[in-house]
Design a protein around this motif. Structure first.
Motif, mmCIF file in Angstrom:
data_model
loop_
_atom_site.group_PDB
_atom_site.id
_atom_site.type_symbol
_atom_site.label_atom_id
_atom_site.label_comp_id
_atom_site.label_asym_id
_atom_site.label_seq_id
_atom_site.Cartn_x
_atom_site.Cartn_y
_atom_site.Cartn_z
ATOM 1 N N SER A 125 0.819 -1.209 0.000
ATOM 2 C CA SER A 125 0.000 0.000 0.000
ATOM 3 C C SER A 125 0.856 1.263 0.000
ATOM 4 C CB SER A 125 -0.946 -0.001 1.202
ATOM 5 O OG SER A 125 -0.230 -0.033 2.415
ATOM 6 N N SER A 126 2.139 1.127 0.376
ATOM 7 C CA SER A 126 3.048 2.283 0.323
ATOM 8 C C SER A 126 3.361 2.686 -1.112
ATOM 9 C CB SER A 126 4.368 1.952 1.037
ATOM 10 O OG SER A 126 4.169 1.585 2.372
ATOM 11 N N ASP A 127 3.148 1.778 -2.046
ATOM 12 C CA ASP A 127 3.579 1.983 -3.428
ATOM 13 C C ASP A 127 2.482 2.500 -4.346
ATOM 14 O OD1 ASP A 127 6.069 0.767 -2.671
ATOM 15 O OD2 ASP A 127 5.109 -1.194 -2.874
ATOM 16 N N VAL A 128 1.257 2.641 -3.833
ATOM 17 C CA VAL A 128 0.127 3.016 -4.687
ATOM 18 C C VAL A 128 -0.705 4.114 -4.033
ATOM 19 C CG1 VAL A 128 -0.019 0.756 -5.820
ATOM 20 C CG2 VAL A 128 -1.298 1.163 -3.710
ATOM 21 N N ALA A 129 -1.508 4.761 -4.858
ATOM 22 C CA ALA A 129 -2.337 5.867 -4.355
ATOM 23 C C ALA A 129 -3.560 5.374 -3.595
ATOM 24 C CB ALA A 129 -2.762 6.756 -5.518
ATOM 25 N N HIS A 130 -4.124 4.257 -4.039
ATOM 26 C CA HIS A 130 -5.385 3.791 -3.456
ATOM 27 C C HIS A 130 -5.262 2.323 -3.046
ATOM 28 C CE1 HIS A 130 -6.454 7.018 -6.400
ATOM 29 N NE2 HIS A 130 -7.022 7.486 -5.309
ATOM 30 N N PRO A 131 -5.666 1.977 -1.831
ATOM 31 C CA PRO A 131 -5.587 0.588 -1.377
ATOM 32 C C PRO A 131 -6.725 -0.256 -1.938
ATOM 33 C CG PRO A 131 -6.580 1.930 0.335
ATOM 34 C CD PRO A 131 -6.206 2.874 -0.781
ATOM 35 N N LYS A 132 -6.641 -1.571 -1.744
ATOM 36 C CA LYS A 132 -7.758 -2.450 -2.076
ATOM 37 C C LYS A 132 -9.019 -1.938 -1.366
ATOM 38 C CE LYS A 132 -4.641 -6.458 -1.898
ATOM 39 N NZ LYS A 132 -4.372 -7.761 -1.233
ATOM 40 N N PRO A 133 -10.199 -1.967 -2.001
ATOM 41 C CA PRO A 133 -10.565 -2.714 -3.208
ATOM 42 C C PRO A 133 -10.243 -2.035 -4.536
ATOM 43 C CG PRO A 133 -12.503 -1.648 -2.318
ATOM 44 C CD PRO A 133 -11.375 -1.367 -1.342
ATOM 45 N N ALA A 134 -9.528 -0.898 -4.506
ATOM 46 C CA ALA A 134 -9.048 -0.331 -5.768
ATOM 47 C C ALA A 134 -8.036 -1.304 -6.383
ATOM 48 C CB ALA A 134 -8.402 1.031 -5.520
ATOM 49 N N HIS A 151 -3.693 -11.981 -17.870
ATOM 50 C CA HIS A 151 -3.029 -13.274 -17.744
ATOM 51 C C HIS A 151 -2.588 -13.548 -16.306
ATOM 52 C CE1 HIS A 151 -1.893 -12.795 -22.268
ATOM 53 N NE2 HIS A 151 -3.148 -13.221 -22.100
ATOM 54 N N CYS A 152 -3.085 -12.749 -15.365
ATOM 55 C CA CYS A 152 -2.693 -12.898 -13.961
ATOM 56 C C CYS A 152 -3.760 -13.631 -13.165
ATOM 57 C CB CYS A 152 -2.453 -11.528 -13.319
ATOM 58 S SG CYS A 152 -0.987 -10.678 -13.935
ATOM 59 N N LEU A 153 -3.311 -14.588 -12.374
ATOM 60 C CA LEU A 153 -4.164 -15.257 -11.400
ATOM 61 C C LEU A 153 -3.887 -14.644 -10.039
ATOM 62 C CD1 LEU A 153 -6.050 -17.702 -10.576
ATOM 63 C CD2 LEU A 153 -3.917 -18.867 -9.999
ATOM 64 N N VAL A 154 -4.937 -14.321 -9.312
ATOM 65 C CA VAL A 154 -4.813 -13.759 -7.969
ATOM 66 C C VAL A 154 -5.366 -14.756 -6.958
ATOM 67 C CG1 VAL A 154 -5.624 -11.961 -6.408
ATOM 68 C CG2 VAL A 154 -4.923 -11.367 -8.733
ATOM 69 N N LEU A 155 -4.592 -15.045 -5.942
ATOM 70 C CA LEU A 155 -5.068 -15.833 -4.810
ATOM 71 C C LEU A 155 -5.335 -14.873 -3.670
ATOM 72 C CD1 LEU A 155 -2.631 -18.869 -5.007
ATOM 73 C CD2 LEU A 155 -5.015 -18.768 -5.768
ATOM 74 N N GLU A 156 -6.548 -14.876 -3.163
ATOM 75 C CA GLU A 156 -6.978 -13.928 -2.137
ATOM 76 C C GLU A 156 -7.791 -14.646 -1.068
ATOM 77 O OE1 GLU A 156 -7.053 -11.074 -0.769
ATOM 78 O OE2 GLU A 156 -6.071 -9.679 -2.141
ATOM 79 N N ASP A 157 -7.715 -14.126 0.152
ATOM 80 C CA ASP A 157 -8.577 -14.672 1.198
ATOM 81 C C ASP A 157 -9.799 -13.794 1.450
ATOM 82 O OD1 ASP A 157 -7.740 -13.198 4.238
ATOM 83 O OD2 ASP A 157 -6.618 -12.770 2.412
ATOM 84 N N SER A 158 -9.677 -12.484 1.233
ATOM 85 C CA SER A 158 -10.740 -11.563 1.637
ATOM 86 C C SER A 158 -11.585 -11.072 0.470
ATOM 87 C CB SER A 158 -10.135 -10.350 2.352
ATOM 88 O OG SER A 158 -9.524 -9.490 1.416
ATOM 89 N N PRO A 159 -12.855 -10.728 0.729
ATOM 90 C CA PRO A 159 -13.691 -10.119 -0.305
ATOM 91 C C PRO A 159 -13.111 -8.818 -0.854
ATOM 92 C CG PRO A 159 -15.039 -10.853 1.539
ATOM 93 C CD PRO A 159 -13.612 -10.979 1.977
ATOM 94 N N THR A 160 -12.472 -8.036 0.008
ATOM 95 C CA THR A 160 -11.863 -6.782 -0.437
ATOM 96 C C THR A 160 -10.817 -7.049 -1.506
ATOM 97 O OG1 THR A 160 -12.209 -5.794 1.744
ATOM 98 C CG2 THR A 160 -10.588 -4.740 0.330
ATOM 99 N N GLY A 161 -9.987 -8.056 -1.279
ATOM 100 C CA GLY A 161 -8.955 -8.399 -2.252
ATOM 101 C C GLY A 161 -9.522 -8.968 -3.531
ATOM 102 N N VAL A 162 -10.588 -9.755 -3.423
ATOM 103 C CA VAL A 162 -11.235 -10.295 -4.613
ATOM 104 C C VAL A 162 -11.763 -9.160 -5.485
ATOM 105 C CG1 VAL A 162 -13.254 -11.582 -5.433
ATOM 106 C CG2 VAL A 162 -11.811 -12.534 -3.616
ATOM 107 N N ARG A 163 -12.384 -8.185 -4.862
ATOM 108 C CA ARG A 163 -12.919 -7.045 -5.630
ATOM 109 C C ARG A 163 -11.778 -6.267 -6.299
ATOM 110 N NH1 ARG A 163 -16.847 -7.292 -1.313
ATOM 111 N NH2 ARG A 163 -18.936 -7.484 -2.226
ATOM 112 N N ALA A 164 -10.651 -6.133 -5.626
ATOM 113 C CA ALA A 164 -9.494 -5.454 -6.219
ATOM 114 C C ALA A 164 -8.986 -6.211 -7.435
ATOM 115 C CB ALA A 164 -8.386 -5.311 -5.177
ATOM 116 N N ALA A 165 -8.922 -7.529 -7.319
ATOM 117 C CA ALA A 165 -8.447 -8.346 -8.432
ATOM 118 C C ALA A 165 -9.381 -8.248 -9.632
ATOM 119 C CB ALA A 165 -8.307 -9.795 -7.986
ATOM 120 N N LEU A 166 -10.679 -8.306 -9.378
ATOM 121 C CA LEU A 166 -11.647 -8.186 -10.466
ATOM 122 C C LEU A 166 -11.560 -6.819 -11.128
ATOM 123 C CD1 LEU A 166 -14.714 -9.940 -8.802
ATOM 124 C CD2 LEU A 166 -13.401 -10.796 -10.762
ATOM 125 N N ALA A 167 -11.381 -5.775 -10.318
ATOM 126 C CA ALA A 167 -11.260 -4.426 -10.867
ATOM 127 C C ALA A 167 -10.006 -4.279 -11.724
ATOM 128 C CB ALA A 167 -11.236 -3.396 -9.735
#
Length: 210
Positions: A125-134, A151-167
């Protein structure tokens, strides 16, 4: 990272709960679940809304000291993470961390847990302007790996991270930890598996059929 590779969500929620009890705040145990998968700023904002700014900062300071000790001891791995990373590395598949944790702490946690060397990039999060779910941190990870987001697969545990990956236009596979997906999360249409071992078997099958 947290809740997927490291059993840190339990560690940090335990530290929050202990700090709250020490400071005399009667907060229900399930209150801390809403913090899972969020960044520091979101966590603080929710505590400020509940307790006020001064009390929230005091709680976070105390919780932070408790958590530092756990990090230094090395937070336990989630089951299946090392076999998965070994399998990916053996096939030359690029790997990145994309986390809501701030960079210094993320690197320290990965190093203390013996996982840092498995990754080609660590994006925080230090490297970007907006945290997940962005999608920012995932898009940065794709750029650093030199891979198209599609072409990226994301492994996530939280709904917030899933929404970020989809976005980000990526393919998420959710491995729930403390938060089980409700109907709203399941409606996102992504794959949900019970463990990292099951996620690895999915990948094995996918590559075998490619």
């Amino acid at each position: 990272m947290d809740g997927l590779m490291l059993d840190s969500e339990r560690a940090i929620t335990d530290c929050h709960a202990r700090a709250a009890a020490d400071l005399g705040h009667a907060l229900p145990p399930d209150y801390w679940l809403q913090m899972v998968g969020t960044g520091d700023a979101v966590c603080r904002a929710r505590l400020v809304e509940r307790l006020g700014e001064e009390a929230a900062d005091a709680l976070l300071a105390r919780s932070g000291l408790l958590y530092e000790a756990k990090v230094d001891a090395g937070i336990p791995h989630r089951p299946g993470i090392v076999p998965l990373l070994r399998w990916l590395a053996g096939r030359g598949i690029p790997r990145a961390v994309a986390t809501s944790t701030r960079r210094p702490l993320a690197l320290r946690k990965l190093e203390k847990a013996g996982l840092l060397g498995w990754f080609d990039a660590v994006c925080t999060s230090s490297d970007v302007a907006h945290p997940k779910p962005a999608p920012d941190v995932y898009l940065l990870a794709a750029r650093r790996l030199g891979v198209d987001p599609a072409h990226c697969l994301v492994l996530e545990d939280s709904p917030t991270g899933v929404r970020a990956a989809l976005a980000a236009g990526m393919t998420p596979v959710q491995v729930p930890d403390m938060l089980q997906p409700d109907a709203q999360v399941r409606a996102l249409g992504h794959r949900i598996v019970a463990s990292l071992d099951e996620a690895r078997r999915l990948l094995e099958a996918r590559l075998a059929s490619a």
